[in-house]
Design an enzyme around this catalytic site. Structure first.
Site, PDB file in Angstrom:
ATOM      1  N   HIS A 232       0.983  -1.220  -0.017  1.00  0.00           N
ATOM      2  CA  HIS A 232       0.012  -0.096  -0.093  1.00  0.00           C
ATOM      3  C   HIS A 232       0.785   1.136  -0.093  1.00  0.00           C
ATOM      4  O   HIS A 232       1.801   1.467   0.973  1.00  0.00           O
ATOM      5  CB  HIS A 232      -1.100  -0.086   1.412  1.00  0.00           C
ATOM      6  N   TYR A 263      -6.042   9.070   1.714  1.00  0.00           N
ATOM      7  CA  TYR A 263      -6.178   9.897   3.003  1.00  0.00           C
ATOM      8  C   TYR A 263      -5.054  10.457   3.265  1.00  0.00           C
ATOM      9  O   TYR A 263      -3.898  10.483   2.632  1.00  0.00           O
ATOM     10  CB  TYR A 263      -6.371   8.705   3.960  1.00  0.00           C
ATOM     11  N   ASP A 553     -28.802 -20.776  16.307  1.00  0.00           N
ATOM     12  CA  ASP A 553     -29.743 -21.486  16.607  1.00  0.00           C
ATOM     13  C   ASP A 553     -29.805 -22.880  15.662  1.00  0.00           C
ATOM     14  O   ASP A 553     -29.106 -22.611  14.517  1.00  0.00           O
ATOM     15  CB  ASP A 553     -31.026 -20.761  16.451  1.00  0.00           C
TER      16      ASP A 553
END
Length: 820
Positions: A232, A263, A553
């Site tokens: 990156h 960013y 469940d």
């Protein structure tokens, strides 16, 4: 950096592999809980060993679609705020600012603000002018608005690691650098030691917190770790005149320009920039250099690969467009930092059943590091984490999702989609199709629209049913977001199920077989309901943990005295049963070798009865009963169950006979108006009936009585897992609550915040338009005191949508349609 405790340590012997932010955080959390015989081994030098922690830019954003990741990040912020080293804080709470430069992104920021409100994180949508105030360097002419989160900030990852290591050391832990792990020793299915190039370390528990070296350590333990390292890009500018005189490392919020996969953060008088805009650059974890080898090749550290300028150029233009001050400067330094991705973008946590005592804490970013460490320490010491971690459980991946090719391809796609606007139903594009039911060819002929789950192709509706839409009349208009991965055909299929009969492909639901002389006693002990019934009985029951939390469940069919078929949810259910199965009890997964068709609707009996000589009447084949029979030429296990609230059966057979079963039912149903129906209609119908979906509506954070599943708990049983905790529990303070949206045209999708008396009170779990009811149905976790008829609001993309607390079941409360 090394330390040896002066006094004998307490607790089991724990060896942590990796002294990055996760390993140091875990040592701190374990020793704080009294497990002080902790040794942390690191192949590189401390305090900067050369993994992802050593180069991490330190961004901590708490808001996530995942409640679990948000909890991890929130704890990380809370903890790091309290840490400092030599007077230097480990966390700068400068806040976060996400920008929108397109209407689509601005809408998504409203959705993210909803996540923040659901998970209890401070955040607000702010104007363009406010974005400019928070970041004066912005060209505000391209900004439509932003999402500001004041409690986010920058972690000094190496300092935070050191601070936690120092605390752990003071409690008795030791940290040993320059120790390269070469093997994992085991005996009788348990880990016994970690072998290094400098000796062996006996261990009762071993935790792999090796970051992108995780697959290497996993292989030593005989495990495949589904993790793909990728590089990156990160770069720093030269000093900017606009930032001259700055003394703090950062004073402005972390800035995210997600429309361009970028960013930004301050480094005093420079700007640091990270980019996900470039091509995915996968890294082979088995070829990553050791620290000294990397240094010998002029690499700063193993995790810092050479900068690829050609990948950077398009992003640099986008940076200069957003921040005009960058037009007068250049990039001073840059590198491609390696970090970890998984096929679904989530961490990999938990203990490996094939090698007891061997734990994984991998694919964890700095953002979530302390929260992950806390959860894992609780898991190891107390037996379970205090937060739901099923999304991160190492057992969650199917075998078909663990191949190196799959992990590589999906990991690369996760990288590419880090900042994308993703719909909650949006499937991965490749590799597809991977897993298909025996009915796949017929479904294609009927124009099935497939989405994907756990590798399975799952029809959501069939274009062959489009002519049925005209008979519905006007359906409410949908907004663009809720209309994605939806078709009005789903409404037609729901109506056909309510009025005639439909075939549903239930093959992807997990099927387990439990056999042996002790099978009944084992399952009765593991689950909450009474299974001591005669063969032919089917029971809805719950897998609970020792605290009474719902782990899953199940539907448990007793097919013979010592043979049960269990309808389960995830690979974790198989793992749990295998962990506890006594000698003589066998548990195996039947799913891939079998298939299932749900035949539901008022004409279901008219369809199946002529195909068999057995009695399928209500008297001859009651609700929640099972029968092994033949339909035409196909042997089947028929169970009279319904998750859509209509008469019908689940019909199971082997995969080789699946296509014949489909064709038999399809031909027999032509005069009855049979349709094939998809998951979109199924979800609508099950919510009208109030049927819960584990992992979405409830998890192990919830008790049966909170989730409205008290009917599946037999407190008069002699004993079962979780019984003691349920006996100690008081009245629930929250409940899974049905809501009906007041506006017949309104739709929500799930995870939206719910407001009562103007304040956040809970969040939506599942939601779908109820075509029979003419309203959107939403289930939400809300305070137990909210009475039927209470008005609330659900926030959908920033708009407060009125809703009303309703009684359940919303549809056919007398159960007359199922029991006929």
């Amino acid at each position: 950096m090394s330390s040896t405790p002066e006094k004998r340590s307490q607790g089991p012997r724990v060896v942590v592999i990796g002294a990055g932010i996760v390993g140091c955080s875990l040592a701190d959390e374990l020793t704080a809980r009294g497990w002080t015989d902790v040794t942390v081994l690191e192949q590189g030098p401390l305090p900067a060993p050369g993994g992802s922690t050593s180069h991490a830019p330190g961004l901590v954003f708490q808001t996530s679609p995942s409640k679990t990741l948000a909890e991890f990040a929130r704890y990380t912020v809370e903890k790091f705020r309290s840490l400092e080293v030599d007077g230097v804080r480990c966390f700068d709470q400068v806040g976060g600012l996400e920008l929108a430069t397109t209407p689509e992104r601005l809408a998504d920021l409203h959705r993210r603000a909803g996540y923040a409100a659901s998970w209890g994180i401070r955040g607000e949508i702010v104007s363009t002018a406010r974005c400019k105030e928070l970041w004066p360097l912005l060209d505000d002419s391209v900004v439509l608005g932003g999402f500001h989160t004041p409690d986010d900030g920058l972690a000094r990852a190496l300092l935070a690691a050191r601070a936690q290591a120092d605390r752990a050391t003071a409690r008795g832990a030791r940290f040993l650098d320059r120790h390269t792990v070469t093997g994992i020793e085991r005996r009788d299915g348990r880990v016994t030691a970690v072998v290094t190039d400098r000796g062996a370390f006996p261990a009762d528990h071993v935790v792999s917190a090796a970051g992108f070296w995780g697959p290497v350590i996993g292989r030593m333990a005989g495990l495949d770790v589904p993790l793909q390292p990728l590089a990156h890009q990160y770069a720093k500018t030269r000093p900017l005149p606009e930032l001259s005189g700055a003394t703090a490392e950062a004073s402005r919020p972390i800035l995210r320009f997600q429309d361009r996969d970028l960013y930004f953060r301050e480094h005093t008088d420079r700007i640091g920039i990270g980019s996900y805009a470039h091509r995915p650059i996968p890294v082979d974890p088995f070829s990553v250099l050791a620290y000294d080898e990397a240094r010998a090749r002029d690499m700063e550290m193993p995790s810092s690969h050479p900068f690829t300028a050609e990948d950077w150029e398009p992003s640099w233009e986008d940076c200069r467009r957003l921040l005009p001050a960058l037009r007068g400067t250049e990039i001073e330094t840059g590198f491609n930092g390696v970090f970890s991705f998984t096929p679904d973008g989530m961490p990999v946590l938990g203990e490996a059943r094939p090698l007891r005592g061997f734990w994984l804490a991998e694919a964890v970013w700095v953002t979530h590091s302390a929260g992950v460490a806390k959860a894992l320490a609780e898991w190891m010491v107390d037996g379970r984490p205090s937060v739901d971690v099923h999304e991160c459980d190492l057992t969650r991946f199917e075998e078909a999702q663990r191949s190196p090719a799959y992990v590589r391809e999906r990991g690369a796609q996760q990288f590419a989609e880090v900042y994308d606007v993703l719909h909650p139903l949006q499937p991965m594009e490749r590799p597809r199709p991977l897993r298909v039911s025996p009915f796949h060819a017929r479904q294609q002929q009927l124009g099935a629209f497939f989405l994907e789950g756990n590798g399975w192709e799952r029809p959501h509706w069939y274009e062959a049913n489009a002519p049925l839409v005209d008979a519905l009349g006007d359906l409410p208009e949908r907004d663009a977001w809720s209309a994605r991965y939806w078709s009005p055909v789903a409404a037609a299929e729901a109506r056909a199920t309510r009025e005639k009969v439909a075939l549903y492909d239930m093959t992807p639901l997990r099927r387990l077989e439990v056999t042996g002389p002790g099978a009944l006693a084992f399952l009765d002990r593991m689950t909450s309901n009474n299974l001591r019934k005669k063969p032919g009985a089917v029971t809805y029951s719950l897998l609970l943990d020792e605290t009474g939390g719902i782990c899953s469940d199940l539907t448990v069919a007793r097919l013979a005295p010592d043979r049960f078929q269990v309808g389960a949810n995830s690979p974790a259910d198989l793992d749990r049963l295998l962990r506890h199965a006594p000698d003589g009890v066998q548990v195996r997964d039947l799913t891939s070798g079998t298939c299932c068709i749900g035949v539901w609707g008022p004409l279901a009996r008219a369809l199946v009865q002529p195909l068999t000589g057995d009695d399928f009447s209500h008297e001859g084949f009651g609700y929640f009963r099972a029968k092994q029979t033949c339909l035409g030429h196909v042997p089947v296990t028929a169970m009279r169950l319904s998750y859509v609230g209509e008469l019908g059966w689940e019909l199971y057979t082997t995969a080789d006979l699946g296509l014949r079963l489909w064709d038999t039912l399809w031909e027999a149903g032509q005069d009855l108006g049979v349709v094939a129906a998809g998951r979109s209609a199924f979800n609508s119908l099950r919510l009208e009936k109030g049927y819960r979906a584990w992992g979405t509506d409830m998890t192990d954070e919830h008790s049966p009585f909170e989730a409205g599943l008290g009917f599946a708990v037999r407190m008069d049983k002699e004993d079962f897992v979780g019984k003691a905790a349920l006996q100690r529990a008081g009245e629930p303070s929250r409940r899974l609550t049905p809501l009906l949206l007041d506006d017949p045209a309104a739709v929500v999708l799930g995870k939206e915040p719910v407001y009562a008396d103007g304040a956040p009170a809970g969040y939506v779990t599942s939601a779908s338009y109820g075509y029979t009811l003419g309203r959107c149905v939403a289930y939400a976790w809300l305070p137990a005191g909210l009475a039927t008829g209470t008005g609330v609001h659900v926030e959908y993309f920033g708009e407060k949508v009125p809703a009303t607390v309703a009684d359940e079941p919303l549809f056919d409360p007398e159960m007359t349609r199922i029991r006929r």
